[in-house]
Design a protein around this motif. Sequence first.
Motif, mmCIF file in Angstrom:
data_model
loop_
_atom_site.group_PDB
_atom_site.id
_atom_site.type_symbol
_atom_site.label_atom_id
_atom_site.label_comp_id
_atom_site.label_asym_id
_atom_site.label_seq_id
_atom_site.Cartn_x
_atom_site.Cartn_y
_atom_site.Cartn_z
ATOM 1 N N LEU A 153 -16.196 -20.051 -34.343
ATOM 2 C CA LEU A 153 -17.027 -18.923 -35.275
ATOM 3 C C LEU A 153 -18.310 -19.696 -35.425
ATOM 4 O O LEU A 153 -19.475 -18.718 -35.509
ATOM 5 C CB LEU A 153 -16.306 -18.879 -36.592
ATOM 6 N N SER A 154 -18.505 -20.928 -35.732
ATOM 7 C CA SER A 154 -19.870 -21.550 -35.911
ATOM 8 C C SER A 154 -20.569 -21.376 -34.709
ATOM 9 O O SER A 154 -21.785 -21.196 -34.809
ATOM 10 C CB SER A 154 -19.520 -23.102 -36.251
ATOM 11 N N ILE A 155 -19.995 -21.656 -33.430
ATOM 12 C CA ILE A 155 -20.961 -21.570 -32.184
ATOM 13 C C ILE A 155 -21.371 -20.068 -32.060
ATOM 14 O O ILE A 155 -22.498 -19.999 -31.762
ATOM 15 C CB ILE A 155 -20.087 -22.274 -31.123
ATOM 16 N N TYR A 156 -20.453 -19.089 -32.244
ATOM 17 C CA TYR A 156 -20.713 -17.831 -32.339
ATOM 18 C C TYR A 156 -21.860 -17.377 -33.210
ATOM 19 O O TYR A 156 -23.003 -16.807 -32.810
ATOM 20 C CB TYR A 156 -19.618 -16.926 -32.364
ATOM 21 N N LYS A 157 -21.875 -17.981 -34.381
ATOM 22 C CA LYS A 157 -22.878 -17.770 -35.413
ATOM 23 C C LYS A 157 -24.443 -18.158 -34.889
ATOM 24 O O LYS A 157 -25.302 -17.678 -35.054
ATOM 25 C CB LYS A 157 -22.396 -18.484 -36.597
ATOM 26 N N SER A 158 -24.348 -19.522 -34.298
ATOM 27 C CA SER A 158 -25.452 -19.986 -33.550
ATOM 28 C C SER A 158 -26.075 -19.190 -32.502
ATOM 29 O O SER A 158 -27.186 -19.095 -32.514
ATOM 30 C CB SER A 158 -25.089 -21.528 -33.255
ATOM 31 N N PHE A 159 -25.144 -18.731 -31.663
ATOM 32 C CA PHE A 159 -25.672 -17.813 -30.735
ATOM 33 C C PHE A 159 -26.303 -16.641 -31.249
ATOM 34 O O PHE A 159 -27.123 -16.180 -30.611
ATOM 35 C CB PHE A 159 -24.400 -17.425 -29.923
ATOM 36 N N VAL A 160 -25.519 -15.930 -32.186
ATOM 37 C CA VAL A 160 -26.618 -14.921 -32.642
ATOM 38 C C VAL A 160 -27.746 -15.275 -33.390
ATOM 39 O O VAL A 160 -28.709 -14.447 -33.098
ATOM 40 C CB VAL A 160 -25.393 -14.344 -33.794
ATOM 41 N N GLN A 161 -27.990 -16.469 -34.074
ATOM 42 C CA GLN A 161 -29.163 -16.775 -34.873
ATOM 43 C C GLN A 161 -29.952 -16.915 -33.605
ATOM 44 O O GLN A 161 -31.528 -16.750 -33.722
ATOM 45 C CB GLN A 161 -28.807 -18.075 -35.571
#
Length: 434
Positions: A153-161
């Motif tokens: 989830l943390s990596i996907y949030k970074s991807f979105v940002q």
Amino acid sequence: MSKRKAPNKPTSTSTPPKKKNSQEPQHMQLDTIIPAVTQSVLATLKDMGVLKGTEESGQPTTSSSSLSPDQGTSQCQTPGNTDEGTTDCQPPVMPIPSRMPVQGGAIFDRMRLAESSSGSHSRGSDNTLTDVAQCLVTSSLSQASQNTYNRALSIYKSFVQTNKHIPDAMPITTQNYLFFIAYCHEKKMAASSVSTYISALTYVHKLIGLQDFASNFLVKKCLQGYNNCLKSPDKRLPITIEMLHKLLESVDKVCTGLFMKVMLKAMYLLAFHACLRIGEFTSNKGAPAIISYSDLTFKDFQNGLPTLMEVRISNFKHSKGRSVVIAITAKKENKLFCPVSNMWHYVSLRGPVDGPLFTFLDREPVTRSFFSTMLGRCLIFCGYDNKVYKGHSFRIGAASAAASLGKSESFIQEMGRWKSTAFKKYIRIQSFSV
């Protein structure tokens, strides 16, 4: 010729009786119940933060600026572009969580609401049943898996940002799954890790009750191509018997304090002879180690010393509620390298206090990072490359040693608690002298 007149139509004003509609009473009930239930559910979702607001019509509002073009309800993929005929047109209903949400939280909130509204049982009984069900669902995912999923989830949030055109919203569309996989490829992430991240996102969708598009044909093929183009071979090497003996001898040079030396030697020997995963005897990010003091049993004493040690391992990966007991016999030829005598020495210093098996003197559990750091120092002292020898190298070495001694595949699989034939990739007999 006279024209024939059409027969006169009946002039009766009576209308034929209407066919009785057996569904009419149900329609009347539904017309009354549906609006009330809808408003109640929407109000609950709003209180839970799932919906940011509602219009007077009772429909959830969604900012148009937060949607990508393919996420509107008017633009859907055709069934031919999705797996099993599903259409990728469900609009986002909530932001991506930063951490794993409570297991099925929204569903259980609705369960409590439905049970309390029905009045068929007492409130205390309803809450107890709901809490038990929620606890059982929560127990289905180990702490190690929760940590891995939180990282996803943390990596996907970074991807979105990083990619502003990707909305921070669920469900994740097929298009955004493909964007995310491409992003991971650009970051040179291991193919196996990316597959795990996709599985984590799928799990969260199911947990919340949202449709998930990770099973889409294009997503599957994208992951397959990722694996073909960027395979990450396992560079970890096995710790052999000879290496294990050198590591045990190095502990006295690397560590200070009797307790620390005795504890590390016991950890090295148990990790090898019990074919342990590092997470089974160390604590990681607050998650307790699986093996506790009460899981250890000494037997067959001779002259006051045990000659047999049994270790019970429960709740390990793929355990599904079963426990495995591993019996380790003493090595009489050399007590320095004997797993039983070293563990007996450690336990005598540790004391009979329940909790994680390996703890410091202050009863704090030994962490994975501490164990890895000390192992790295011992490896460097012995002249080994600590980039290819890791904590998992004990497990690889144990499987390889068993194979070199002619043990059967079923024996090795049971010893290492492997669910499938994945253990075969750990066998590196060329590192051993048979």
